[in-house]
Design a protein around this motif. Sequence first.
Motif, PDB file in Angstrom:
ATOM      1  N   LYS C   7       0.827  -1.209   0.000  1.00  0.00           N
ATOM      2  CA  LYS C   7       0.000   0.000   0.000  1.00  0.00           C
ATOM      3  C   LYS C   7       0.860   1.257   0.000  1.00  0.00           C
ATOM      4  CE  LYS C   7      -4.107  -1.904   2.227  1.00  0.00           C
ATOM      5  NZ  LYS C   7      -4.904  -1.952   3.476  1.00  0.00           N
ATOM      6  N   LYS C   8       1.918   1.216   0.813  1.00  0.00           N
ATOM      7  CA  LYS C   8       2.796   2.389   0.886  1.00  0.00           C
ATOM      8  C   LYS C   8       3.430   2.651  -0.488  1.00  0.00           C
ATOM      9  CE  LYS C   8       5.546   4.498   4.480  1.00  0.00           C
ATOM     10  NZ  LYS C   8       6.292   4.260   5.740  1.00  0.00           N
ATOM     11  N   ILE C   9       3.852   1.577  -1.114  1.00  0.00           N
ATOM     12  CA  ILE C   9       4.446   1.714  -2.453  1.00  0.00           C
ATOM     13  C   ILE C   9       3.425   2.295  -3.448  1.00  0.00           C
ATOM     14  CG2 ILE C   9       5.360   0.396  -4.427  1.00  0.00           C
ATOM     15  CD1 ILE C   9       6.589  -1.542  -2.360  1.00  0.00           C
ATOM     16  N   LEU C  10       2.199   1.780  -3.391  1.00  0.00           N
ATOM     17  CA  LEU C  10       1.169   2.276  -4.309  1.00  0.00           C
ATOM     18  C   LEU C  10       0.871   3.758  -4.055  1.00  0.00           C
ATOM     19  CD1 LEU C  10      -1.284  -0.778  -4.302  1.00  0.00           C
ATOM     20  CD2 LEU C  10       0.177  -0.014  -6.203  1.00  0.00           C
TER      21      LEU C  10
ATOM     22  N   SER D  53       1.180   6.438 -11.409  1.00  0.00           N
ATOM     23  CA  SER D  53       0.888   5.084 -11.861  1.00  0.00           C
ATOM     24  C   SER D  53      -0.617   4.905 -11.918  1.00  0.00           C
ATOM     25  CB  SER D  53       1.487   4.063 -10.894  1.00  0.00           C
ATOM     26  OG  SER D  53       2.890   4.102 -10.973  1.00  0.00           O
ATOM     27  N   VAL D  54      -1.047   4.095 -12.869  1.00  0.00           N
ATOM     28  CA  VAL D  54      -2.471   3.788 -12.959  1.00  0.00           C
ATOM     29  C   VAL D  54      -2.704   2.513 -12.161  1.00  0.00           C
ATOM     30  CG1 VAL D  54      -4.352   3.187 -14.505  1.00  0.00           C
ATOM     31  CG2 VAL D  54      -2.647   4.886 -15.200  1.00  0.00           C
ATOM     32  N   ILE D  55      -3.552   2.619 -11.156  1.00  0.00           N
ATOM     33  CA  ILE D  55      -3.747   1.517 -10.222  1.00  0.00           C
ATOM     34  C   ILE D  55      -5.197   1.064 -10.289  1.00  0.00           C
ATOM     35  CG2 ILE D  55      -3.744   0.929  -7.759  1.00  0.00           C
ATOM     36  CD1 ILE D  55      -1.447   3.088  -7.544  1.00  0.00           C
ATOM     37  N   ASP D  56      -5.398  -0.247 -10.325  1.00  0.00           N
ATOM     38  CA  ASP D  56      -6.751  -0.785 -10.440  1.00  0.00           C
ATOM     39  C   ASP D  56      -7.392  -0.795  -9.061  1.00  0.00           C
ATOM     40  OD1 ASP D  56      -9.046  -2.307 -10.669  1.00  0.00           O
ATOM     41  OD2 ASP D  56      -8.202  -3.576 -12.239  1.00  0.00           O
ATOM     42  N   THR D  57      -8.075   0.309  -8.742  1.00  0.00           N
ATOM     43  CA  THR D  57      -8.642   0.430  -7.393  1.00  0.00           C
ATOM     44  C   THR D  57      -9.721  -0.608  -7.146  1.00  0.00           C
ATOM     45  OG1 THR D  57     -10.162   2.082  -8.275  1.00  0.00           O
ATOM     46  CG2 THR D  57      -8.190   2.899  -7.189  1.00  0.00           C
ATOM     47  N   TYR D  58     -10.429  -0.984  -8.189  1.00  0.00           N
ATOM     48  CA  TYR D  58     -11.482  -1.984  -8.031  1.00  0.00           C
ATOM     49  C   TYR D  58     -10.885  -3.297  -7.541  1.00  0.00           C
ATOM     50  CZ  TYR D  58     -15.903  -4.339  -8.944  1.00  0.00           C
ATOM     51  OH  TYR D  58     -17.076  -5.039  -8.799  1.00  0.00           O
TER      52      TYR D  58
END
Lengths: 148, 148, 148, 148, 148, 148, 148, 148
Positions: C7-10, D53-58
């Motif tokens: 999570k921290k990395i994200l 960064s594009v993160i898949d929150t779903y």
Amino acid sequence: MIDEVDKKILNILSQDAKASLKWIGNQCNLSAAAVHLRLKKLEKQKIITGSKSVIDTYKLGYQTQSFIGIYFDRANMYKKVSKALYQIPEVVECNYTTGNFSLLVKVMCRDNQHLTQVLSEKIQVIDGIARTETFIALEQTFNRSIQY
Amino acid sequence: MIDEVDKKILNILSQDAKASLKWIGNQCNLSAAAVHLRLKKLEKQKIITGSKSVIDTYKLGYQTQSFIGIYFDRANMYKKVSKALYQIPEVVECNYTTGNFSLLVKVMCRDNQHLTQVLSEKIQVIDGIARTETFIALEQTFNRSIQY
Amino acid sequence: MIDEVDKKILNILSQDAKASLKWIGNQCNLSAAAVHLRLKKLEKQKIITGSKSVIDTYKLGYQTQSFIGIYFDRANMYKKVSKALYQIPEVVECNYTTGNFSLLVKVMCRDNQHLTQVLSEKIQVIDGIARTETFIALEQTFNRSIQY
Amino acid sequence: MIDEVDKKILNILSQDAKASLKWIGNQCNLSAAAVHLRLKKLEKQKIITGSKSVIDTYKLGYQTQSFIGIYFDRANMYKKVSKALYQIPEVVECNYTTGNFSLLVKVMCRDNQHLTQVLSEKIQVIDGIARTETFIALEQTFNRSIQY
Amino acid sequence: MIDEVDKKILNILSQDAKASLKWIGNQCNLSAAAVHLRLKKLEKQKIITGSKSVIDTYKLGYQTQSFIGIYFDRANMYKKVSKALYQIPEVVECNYTTGNFSLLVKVMCRDNQHLTQVLSEKIQVIDGIARTETFIALEQTFNRSIQY
Amino acid sequence: MIDEVDKKILNILSQDAKASLKWIGNQCNLSAAAVHLRLKKLEKQKIITGSKSVIDTYKLGYQTQSFIGIYFDRANMYKKVSKALYQIPEVVECNYTTGNFSLLVKVMCRDNQHLTQVLSEKIQVIDGIARTETFIALEQTFNRSIQY
Amino acid sequence: MIDEVDKKILNILSQDAKASLKWIGNQCNLSAAAVHLRLKKLEKQKIITGSKSVIDTYKLGYQTQSFIGIYFDRANMYKKVSKALYQIPEVVECNYTTGNFSLLVKVMCRDNQHLTQVLSEKIQVIDGIARTETFIALEQTFNRSIQY
Amino acid sequence: MIDEVDKKILNILSQDAKASLKWIGNQCNLSAAAVHLRLKKLEKQKIITGSKSVIDTYKLGYQTQSFIGIYFDRANMYKKVSKALYQIPEVVECNYTTGNFSLLVKVMCRDNQHLTQVLSEKIQVIDGIARTETFIALEQTFNRSIQY
């Protein structure tokens, strides 16, 4: 584009289209000739486009002013409906707006009976109008030109 | 109170405050002197109350015209709020209306940022206003005087 | 699925896609190699799916951001209308929502005139749309990634 | 301010912040060095302000995205309420809007229960908020960058 | 039609259909035989019409309960639409109501995705439905039988 | 968690809490003993939590069923108002909802006069309630358990 | 047109159509003959047009009075729909109004079931009606003639 | 309670309070004496409670009839506000209603200016009223007694 002196001149003219060059000059510390030059420039730039007499419509018997929100029955009726509204002399202003309804128009009528007739016989018969919502201006508190 | 010829004269003047007596006379089959007498009467009756130059506000940079519906937090705020709105130069028209909101005002701003500032720093700080609803006039289709 | 270190990395990457392995490692008490392994895993799990530059759209002249609620004229138009909206480059986000309207879309335009054109010439001509309601974002207070 | 080639570069970067100079150059008929110069200029003009960064929150379990319209109990609460909302990590976007409600915010939650908690324990306790109206995005049809 | 003792019995049974005659009798100062007679009478009068197990639907994964207001595209669709809704197992309650919408139905779904599917593929395809408005029950505070 | 046979059993019990083991077994191709085991498990898992008699409330004179949307005068009144509503026996269901109003409750009354009294003397006197909107269920088309 | 004494007479008659000439005279300091003359004049001017007995409709079992807002599916349906409503005896008053809906009618029914039937079988089948919104008058606080 | 003949008599009287016993008898195939007995019974049962002259309010100058929806600022203001409204002679009918607003009142005024004054100086100053919404009856299509 225009400077503070131009703004002052426009403010004066927006309240009296017939103000004399001399009187405008006095307000602005300019000679009448200088005012004349500036007026010519403002007209050439199409900033001043004409003049209109101020007429007391209420006194002439137009005592029911209303705003009417217009909903379309299909979404793309803006141009067609606007043109039809333009044919109705009682509709004096027409805006294409964000929010609930598509058009917000201003209508000047003699009384509620006249409005009823304009609404049911002229506006609501226009093809493309699904529904109207009328706001009667019970009192017009003020109506003026913007000061620059 | 006024006859059909008066109406014709008013229609002409509502589009050009500076129309010459002679030209008006030509349109109405009257002598310039007769037009002059009628104008005097219309002014004396306070039907014609003045004149204003027509100014292209859009060209001057006022490109965001909006209508704002105002809701009060208590019901009897009409007079107090109207007075406060009158102090805001961008508010050019104020109507006390039937329907959802209590007041419907017209506001002229340069752009959306200017409107944001007028809304949050001038209008919404007025005591007695609970909520506002803004309708931006994306396009003003037409705006004209009523024809009698 | 992912732990607190992930999570921290994200959170770091959601603010800077190009953060160095070393710098991320410093923030998380990890070696650069360990960070590398975790990034590979997050990419393999398709949790990190790419990157995008952050561009100041306002500076590029896109100064009118709006949300548009879309009402259908028949209830089952979701898929058809969504596809048509996708063809309009100014529509950057489209949600199928509970509540009053069926779709809530975000639209980026240069100014109110551009919005008028997108609305009346691109969106409202889509078959199946009965009505639209526009909310202009007078000011975007903030817009950020969620922190995990 | 920027030309068609800059736009092409921005479109590429808005989909991949890490696109190589060489690949961008190929798309635009430029040398990598020329691309480099243009990127420096776009960064200096603060048109490109960073990357994410594009993160898949779903996939990370944030499955309930909602829009919440916020009504104030007094009209001039914009700044105060915005600040309080900024303290809530689930609130990812906040807009000051025309129309019915004063603020339209986007909230990312894990599920309806999480949203219930954010709504009743974090948002609705903020002083100045009278009422909220929640629109759950049952499905996010698309979400993308604008193409210039 | 029924007396206070009957009401007491009904209150007990509305919370436990399997309450023993003896236990009911104790609560009401009646013999088990007298309770039996009263139950027979209440069944004969069709006041008690059956029984149902109380099942924890939430635990079974039905975590998105919603109320959906349904608007018709023509006014006289009540019977036709009701019949179609009855064919959808997720629709557990249907009321013909005064107010804004014509029907208010309760829908039980597993999650928002399931609700999206029921809404767009089952409900909104019914002929005669113009529009739906969904209220998700973020939390069901309580749900109980009326006490007589 | 549960299999198709369990679902079949639950569907039967949701319509008849007193269905015999034998009859359930016949419907599911199980022995009565096997049904017994499954019932024990469903009760232990707290999936079956009890039973209730089905009572014809309309016949008992409760002929005005209504849904009442409740608006708060301050946003954070959910818990306090819910507790107060729970003290009113005519309020049989209470939901915290997305959308226009904060709570949607179901109220069972004998007739419109009874509802008037519950509304004005019991519900609207609760501190924190600003406004209520009543939807009378003119007809309850159907009301049933979900089938798994 | 009428003087203060006429107003006093009308106020008396609006509460009792059978008030004696003598009693009216006493109230107004007139002779019975003078009252007679005034009544004749008021009838001749068609100011008094008849009389009606006051009947307790509630006692006769008409216990559900409601107001129904009617929306048209096309805008110009006023005359056609009004005529159809006139054929329904339960519709006792019909007004063409500004605001949300086009018509506001008053309907007298025995109970909610009767209203359901009038609504779904008589009103909503009229061609041109898109939607109705019902406001049940839970209690009629007062209903009286205007005092002049 | 009453039979078909009573209903016929009531229908006649609801249109003419002064119909002669003989004429009523002719319509109903009764002797005048029998009609007399029935009238006495209907009066004793308080079904006929009086009579009123029918007065043409429009001719008397009351040309703006409106319906006003009243919202309270706190929920439990029904009795207090009703009493205050009763003191305003222009308010001729007051109903406590389901739906959007709490009270729906009918107001008879001479014209829009009179309505403005009643609204801002008499109604909106009542403590407990938060907001009013006015529907002007542009035309009263019909207004009649119910026929039994």
